[in-house]
Every structure is written in structure tokens, then in C-alpha cells.
Design a protein around this motif. Sequence first.
Motif, PDB file in Angstrom:
ATOM      1  N   VAL A  78      25.790  40.210  52.982  1.00  0.00           N
ATOM      2  CA  VAL A  78      26.699  40.661  51.504  1.00  0.00           C
ATOM      3  C   VAL A  78      27.102  41.963  51.697  1.00  0.00           C
ATOM      4  O   VAL A  78      26.356  42.676  52.519  1.00  0.00           O
ATOM      5  CB  VAL A  78      25.689  40.278  50.345  1.00  0.00           C
ATOM      6  CG1 VAL A  78      25.252  38.853  50.346  1.00  0.00           C
ATOM      7  CG2 VAL A  78      24.421  41.132  50.498  1.00  0.00           C
ATOM      8  N   GLU A  79      27.990  42.031  50.845  1.00  0.00           N
ATOM      9  CA  GLU A  79      28.378  43.650  50.499  1.00  0.00           C
ATOM     10  C   GLU A  79      27.690  43.764  48.896  1.00  0.00           C
ATOM     11  O   GLU A  79      27.726  42.998  48.095  1.00  0.00           O
ATOM     12  CB  GLU A  79      29.669  43.893  50.310  1.00  0.00           C
ATOM     13  CG  GLU A  79      30.619  43.801  51.794  1.00  0.00           C
ATOM     14  CD  GLU A  79      32.024  43.827  51.592  1.00  0.00           C
ATOM     15  OE1 GLU A  79      32.540  43.954  50.421  1.00  0.00           O
ATOM     16  OE2 GLU A  79      32.371  43.725  52.676  1.00  0.00           O
ATOM     17  N   TYR A  80      26.809  44.679  48.739  1.00  0.00           N
ATOM     18  CA  TYR A  80      25.893  44.984  47.401  1.00  0.00           C
ATOM     19  C   TYR A  80      26.201  46.278  46.877  1.00  0.00           C
ATOM     20  O   TYR A  80      26.116  47.289  47.555  1.00  0.00           O
ATOM     21  CB  TYR A  80      24.676  44.288  47.767  1.00  0.00           C
ATOM     22  CG  TYR A  80      23.720  44.582  46.457  1.00  0.00           C
ATOM     23  CD1 TYR A  80      24.112  43.659  45.496  1.00  0.00           C
ATOM     24  CD2 TYR A  80      22.713  45.366  46.417  1.00  0.00           C
ATOM     25  CE1 TYR A  80      23.375  43.807  44.267  1.00  0.00           C
ATOM     26  CE2 TYR A  80      22.060  45.382  45.439  1.00  0.00           C
ATOM     27  CZ  TYR A  80      22.234  44.575  44.319  1.00  0.00           C
ATOM     28  OH  TYR A  80      21.735  44.514  43.015  1.00  0.00           O
ATOM     29  N   GLN A  81      26.703  46.145  45.634  1.00  0.00           N
ATOM     30  CA  GLN A  81      26.364  47.439  45.029  1.00  0.00           C
ATOM     31  C   GLN A  81      25.232  47.241  43.899  1.00  0.00           C
ATOM     32  O   GLN A  81      25.091  46.456  43.183  1.00  0.00           O
ATOM     33  CB  GLN A  81      27.495  47.629  43.900  1.00  0.00           C
ATOM     34  CG  GLN A  81      27.673  48.627  42.941  1.00  0.00           C
ATOM     35  CD  GLN A  81      28.805  48.855  42.305  1.00  0.00           C
ATOM     36  OE1 GLN A  81      30.121  48.796  42.708  1.00  0.00           O
ATOM     37  NE2 GLN A  81      28.712  49.572  41.132  1.00  0.00           N
ATOM     38  N   PRO A  82      24.203  48.204  44.223  1.00  0.00           N
ATOM     39  CA  PRO A  82      22.754  47.923  43.455  1.00  0.00           C
ATOM     40  C   PRO A  82      22.888  48.261  41.913  1.00  0.00           C
ATOM     41  O   PRO A  82      23.734  48.863  41.375  1.00  0.00           O
ATOM     42  CB  PRO A  82      21.704  49.064  44.054  1.00  0.00           C
ATOM     43  CG  PRO A  82      22.815  49.255  45.460  1.00  0.00           C
ATOM     44  CD  PRO A  82      23.999  49.210  45.056  1.00  0.00           C
TER      45      PRO A  82
ATOM     46  N   GLY B 194      24.608  45.363  39.081  1.00  0.00           N
ATOM     47  CA  GLY B 194      24.685  44.875  40.246  1.00  0.00           C
ATOM     48  C   GLY B 194      25.804  43.978  40.713  1.00  0.00           C
ATOM     49  O   GLY B 194      25.865  43.179  39.609  1.00  0.00           O
ATOM     50  N   VAL B 195      26.445  44.101  41.515  1.00  0.00           N
ATOM     51  CA  VAL B 195      27.385  43.213  42.071  1.00  0.00           C
ATOM     52  C   VAL B 195      27.353  42.706  43.375  1.00  0.00           C
ATOM     53  O   VAL B 195      27.096  43.770  44.263  1.00  0.00           O
ATOM     54  CB  VAL B 195      28.686  43.935  41.743  1.00  0.00           C
ATOM     55  CG1 VAL B 195      29.908  43.106  42.216  1.00  0.00           C
ATOM     56  CG2 VAL B 195      29.038  44.340  40.262  1.00  0.00           C
ATOM     57  N   VAL B 196      27.440  41.544  43.794  1.00  0.00           N
ATOM     58  CA  VAL B 196      27.279  41.220  45.175  1.00  0.00           C
ATOM     59  C   VAL B 196      28.478  40.160  45.732  1.00  0.00           C
ATOM     60  O   VAL B 196      28.952  39.674  44.797  1.00  0.00           O
ATOM     61  CB  VAL B 196      25.973  40.258  45.331  1.00  0.00           C
ATOM     62  CG1 VAL B 196      26.116  39.040  44.550  1.00  0.00           C
ATOM     63  CG2 VAL B 196      25.695  40.099  46.666  1.00  0.00           C
ATOM     64  N   ARG B 197      28.790  40.482  46.962  1.00  0.00           N
ATOM     65  CA  ARG B 197      29.804  39.654  47.446  1.00  0.00           C
ATOM     66  C   ARG B 197      29.498  39.354  48.769  1.00  0.00           C
ATOM     67  O   ARG B 197      28.915  39.868  49.587  1.00  0.00           O
ATOM     68  CB  ARG B 197      31.167  40.427  47.746  1.00  0.00           C
ATOM     69  CG  ARG B 197      32.292  40.007  48.117  1.00  0.00           C
ATOM     70  CD  ARG B 197      33.225  40.931  48.707  1.00  0.00           C
ATOM     71  NE  ARG B 197      33.858  41.960  47.962  1.00  0.00           N
ATOM     72  CZ  ARG B 197      34.945  41.807  47.175  1.00  0.00           C
ATOM     73  NH1 ARG B 197      35.608  40.711  47.404  1.00  0.00           N
ATOM     74  NH2 ARG B 197      35.366  42.788  46.375  1.00  0.00           N
ATOM     75  N   LEU B 198      29.636  37.935  49.073  1.00  0.00           N
ATOM     76  CA  LEU B 198      29.445  37.167  50.472  1.00  0.00           C
ATOM     77  C   LEU B 198      30.534  37.527  51.366  1.00  0.00           C
ATOM     78  O   LEU B 198      31.681  37.506  51.046  1.00  0.00           O
ATOM     79  CB  LEU B 198      29.356  35.765  49.886  1.00  0.00           C
ATOM     80  CG  LEU B 198      28.633  34.840  51.016  1.00  0.00           C
ATOM     81  CD1 LEU B 198      27.188  35.296  51.571  1.00  0.00           C
ATOM     82  CD2 LEU B 198      28.621  33.489  50.947  1.00  0.00           C
ATOM     83  N   THR B 199      29.942  38.209  52.624  1.00  0.00           N
ATOM     84  CA  THR B 199      31.038  38.621  53.505  1.00  0.00           C
ATOM     85  C   THR B 199      31.457  37.397  54.243  1.00  0.00           C
ATOM     86  O   THR B 199      30.733  36.336  54.190  1.00  0.00           O
ATOM     87  CB  THR B 199      30.180  39.602  54.451  1.00  0.00           C
ATOM     88  OG1 THR B 199      29.217  38.618  55.237  1.00  0.00           O
ATOM     89  CG2 THR B 199      29.763  40.908  54.032  1.00  0.00           C
TER      90      THR B 199
ATOM     91  N   ALA C  27      38.659  33.901  46.755  1.00  0.00           N
ATOM     92  CA  ALA C  27      37.658  33.536  47.682  1.00  0.00           C
ATOM     93  C   ALA C  27      37.028  34.946  48.058  1.00  0.00           C
ATOM     94  O   ALA C  27      37.680  36.069  48.172  1.00  0.00           O
ATOM     95  CB  ALA C  27      38.241  33.064  49.107  1.00  0.00           C
ATOM     96  N   GLY C  28      35.746  34.896  47.960  1.00  0.00           N
ATOM     97  CA  GLY C  28      34.915  36.188  48.230  1.00  0.00           C
ATOM     98  C   GLY C  28      34.897  37.184  47.267  1.00  0.00           C
ATOM     99  O   GLY C  28      34.840  38.353  47.286  1.00  0.00           O
ATOM    100  N   ALA C  29      35.318  36.752  45.864  1.00  0.00           N
ATOM    101  CA  ALA C  29      35.202  37.907  44.891  1.00  0.00           C
ATOM    102  C   ALA C  29      33.792  38.195  44.427  1.00  0.00           C
ATOM    103  O   ALA C  29      32.835  37.730  44.604  1.00  0.00           O
ATOM    104  CB  ALA C  29      35.693  37.013  43.458  1.00  0.00           C
ATOM    105  N   PRO C  30      33.567  39.355  43.949  1.00  0.00           N
ATOM    106  CA  PRO C  30      32.494  39.811  43.651  1.00  0.00           C
ATOM    107  C   PRO C  30      31.702  39.183  42.364  1.00  0.00           C
ATOM    108  O   PRO C  30      32.445  38.787  41.676  1.00  0.00           O
ATOM    109  CB  PRO C  30      32.690  41.282  43.462  1.00  0.00           C
ATOM    110  CG  PRO C  30      33.849  41.391  42.925  1.00  0.00           C
ATOM    111  CD  PRO C  30      34.608  40.450  43.908  1.00  0.00           C
TER     112      PRO C  30
ATOM    113  N   ASN D  71      23.960  29.157  45.231  1.00  0.00           N
ATOM    114  CA  ASN D  71      25.045  29.201  44.027  1.00  0.00           C
ATOM    115  C   ASN D  71      26.029  30.655  44.382  1.00  0.00           C
ATOM    116  O   ASN D  71      27.152  30.237  44.262  1.00  0.00           O
ATOM    117  CB  ASN D  71      24.152  29.917  43.077  1.00  0.00           C
ATOM    118  CG  ASN D  71      23.701  28.690  42.146  1.00  0.00           C
ATOM    119  OD1 ASN D  71      23.748  27.433  42.669  1.00  0.00           O
ATOM    120  ND2 ASN D  71      23.132  28.566  40.848  1.00  0.00           N
ATOM    121  N   LEU D  72      25.554  31.230  45.285  1.00  0.00           N
ATOM    122  CA  LEU D  72      26.588  32.386  45.592  1.00  0.00           C
ATOM    123  C   LEU D  72      27.694  32.061  46.560  1.00  0.00           C
ATOM    124  O   LEU D  72      28.724  31.883  46.619  1.00  0.00           O
ATOM    125  CB  LEU D  72      25.939  33.657  46.389  1.00  0.00           C
ATOM    126  CG  LEU D  72      26.733  34.759  46.711  1.00  0.00           C
ATOM    127  CD1 LEU D  72      27.324  35.398  45.601  1.00  0.00           C
ATOM    128  CD2 LEU D  72      25.854  35.816  47.586  1.00  0.00           C
TER     129      LEU D  72
END
Length: 482
Positions: free
Chosen positions: A233-237, A267-272, A183-186, A171-172
Motif C-alpha cells: 500500500v501507499e499510506y498516509q498515517p 489516515g488514507v490508504v491506497r492499494l498499489t 481504480a486505485g483511488a485512496p 474490502n480494500l
Amino acid sequence: MSDSSPLPPVRLHPDAELAREALSTPLLSRAVRLARWAGPATRVDAGGGLVDEQLSAAAEALGLSGEEAAADAGEAWRVAVDAGLVDVVDEEEGTVTAGADLALLTGGSPQDVLTVWLAALETVLADASVPDLDGLVDAIAAGDGSGELDLSSLDWDPEAEAEFLDGVLRNLYLLTTGEEGPAGAPVPLPALAASVLVPDDMPEPTDDVLHQVSEAMMRLDDQFRMLEPVGLVEYQPVDEALLVEGDVESDEEPAEPQDETDVSRYGVVRLTPLGLYGLRARLLEAGFEAPAVGDLTDKGADALLDGTAVFPPAAAHAETEQWLARREPLAAARELLAAARGSDKSAPLRRLQCQQALSLVGLSAEPALREVLDDAELGGLARVWLTEHGATDVPPPSETMIFWLTVDTVAAQLAAEGNSEELRALVEGLARQHSGFFATAWRVEHPATADVLEAMGRLHPDKKIAKEARKAAFKARSQRGG
């Protein structure tokens, strides 16, 4: 898992750029350093992990300190072994040597580097699906004294846990490749968890579902913390203050954030770009159809027109630009026009894709368009192209060609968009601008005439006009013997 429906096409960064990113990820770079650090005195246990006595030395070699230093060093070592950077020479003695893949990171191709990184990713994904070690110890202790792991007491299903994480990552991937946002939005963690757990046909999630989402968020928070060092990913916990407050783990839905900045607390995640590459590789391996922009550049025009027909507009534009860049404009135009011919159900959409592709070709393609001016299937789009490019000697189309092109255009829009608002507006405009349209349209010698007229009857809001369209569709079917 496998799936028959194609996923949205992705725009990947060049392999060389991705390989550089892979080598710079914290986890793989640590694994490489440990592979070079290992020597004759290095010893591993039966599972290939560093013996406890050497974990502190490994952590020191990596410049790690603190409570997690030994655990981080152990993880880097597991990656080094699983990725082929270290080979176990003698399992009984526990001796090791540099693996064959270690040299590939400096002397191999970018694809070689990415293959090693994919192996590292698989190790981390496997680790991320395992519950915390404290829980494992408790589960063993709760057993019958045999020392065997009691999974029932742990309430952990390894296969289900791996499938859940795969579903979240898919889904991510979809949210990253979709064109609803940049594209690549958190992606907020609550939205990602809900996308997997809340059924599509559920208007409002129940309390039970909300509780499941909250629990999933906590699992994903731990998992994305593990997946960030490998570069996926880039992740803000999740804000730890929320855990203290109990907002995330309660049975109640988390309070609505007061402003946009509050969303990040959950929490916010972004696929690199590297993560996008990695997930696509895994999806292809699992049997999904996961196209990438550039896949069609070495294929014929027929493959380009059929393939881009299901692409979002921006991806179709980029794919076509790359395809054209490899060809001489006049030859490309002739190939596109030849591929656009046909009376099959897909032909109208191919011609629409052809028209869009030709809009990217310069004036040097003009001879190819003039060659098909008298072609029943291509003459209409050729006239459109020539007129748009400033030609003043374009012969006017016959009424037969005008109606044929109209039916072809609506058929293409039906295939591309279904009953969209844009198509509804087109149908209304045609009926309004051409009095007696249906009296002529049913006679058009086009395979899709009846289907187009039926669609016009279904889409037009005026009941009288809709009835005229349905009558015309009946006449068209009778004329064709169907």
C-alpha cells in the motif's frame, strides 16, 4: 476463507513491471542486501533471527540509523529467511548460507521474483497481526511465573486478528476494483474500518460500533505503517496531533472534517498495483474467485461471453479487446455468433454480450453477419450490426423477428441488471411505441416470453398496462403448457 461469489475482475500490470516494483520495495531490497551481506561469521538464534550482537552490524550494512535501526534490520532479516534468500545451515551452530531463491532475483523470471515477494508479504502480514512487543512482555510478566505467554491477559486472539486484517484487505481490494471511483483511488481509514465493522442493515452506527471503529483505526494505522515498506500500500498515517487531542481514541464519533483535506488527517490508504497483484494471489489461494482481465484470451468464445456477462462494462470491454486481438476478425465473428446460439436461460445475455463484442470488430467481419441474416436467433442482431456499419442492402426484419428480438433483449437486460431503472424505461418505451404490443407478444416462440411479460407487468407504473402484461404472461405460459 472461501466464497462462492466472484469478485470484480482486476486489471493487472504486466509481470515484468510488477517484478521491478517488487525488487525496488524498501523491505525486499533490504532483505536482498542482508542475504548478500551474510557470511561465515553470521549467526542466528533458534528462531532464525539474527543474534542481538549482530543486529547493529546488519543495520550499518543497510545504512540505517536511529532508534528503529535494529528493529528494521531484524525485520529485513526475517524476510530474507522466510523468502528463501538465506538458509540456516546448522541450527545448533546458528550458521547460514545464501538461499537458492536469492539467485532467482537476478537470473529468474518475473514470476520467480513475484513468488519471492509474495513470501515476503506473508511474513509482514503475519507480523502485522501481532500486538506490539511491549504488550507481549507485559503479558508474559502477568503470567504465573512460568515464562509462558498469557494470551488471555493480552486480550489478543491471533486467529481473530488475522481474520480482521484479511477482511480489511479484502474490502480494500473490492474498493480498488469497483467502478464507483477511479481504480486505485485512496480510501479514508475511517471508511475502511467502518466497511468491516458497521453492519449493512444498520442505518446509523451505535456509540459502541463507533468506538469499535475508532479502536480499529488505531490498529490499522500501525498495520498499514508496517505494510507500506513491502509495497502493498501507499499510506498516509493518522495525524499524530489527533492522537494528542484524543479525537480518534475517544468514545465519540470523530468530528466531521471541515473540508476534503481534513479527511486525510484520519489516515488514507491506497492499494498499489503490486499490492493488487498480491491480494489477488492471496484471495485465489483462499478459494475466492478473483478474475483478472486477460484470463479469457486463450479460451473459446463461449467462455468469453459467459465470463464477461458478470464483468463491469469497462472490464468486459478490455477483456473482449484482448480476446479479439489474438484472432482474425472474420473467424472471431463467426466464433462469437456460434457461441451466442441457444435456448437456455443464459442465451439472451450471451447474445447481448455477442452484440457488444461484435461492435469492436471491423468491416472485415461483415460476411459472418450476412451468413446469419436468416437465422431466427441471430438475424436480428446481424441486421443491427450491418445497419450500424453503413450497409444499405439489409433486408427488413419480419414482424416475428422484431418481436422475438424484443423479448430476447428484455430477457438479456433482466439477466444483466434485474429490475433497473434503465429496464423500467425500456419497458415503458416498448408499451408506448407499440399499440397492441401484448396482444402479439404472448405468441412469440421464445423460452423467456412469459418471464419477460411478467417482468413488464411488474415494472410498468401504469396499472392498466401492467395488468395487460400479466394477462399476456398467463397466455404465454398456457401456450407453452406451463
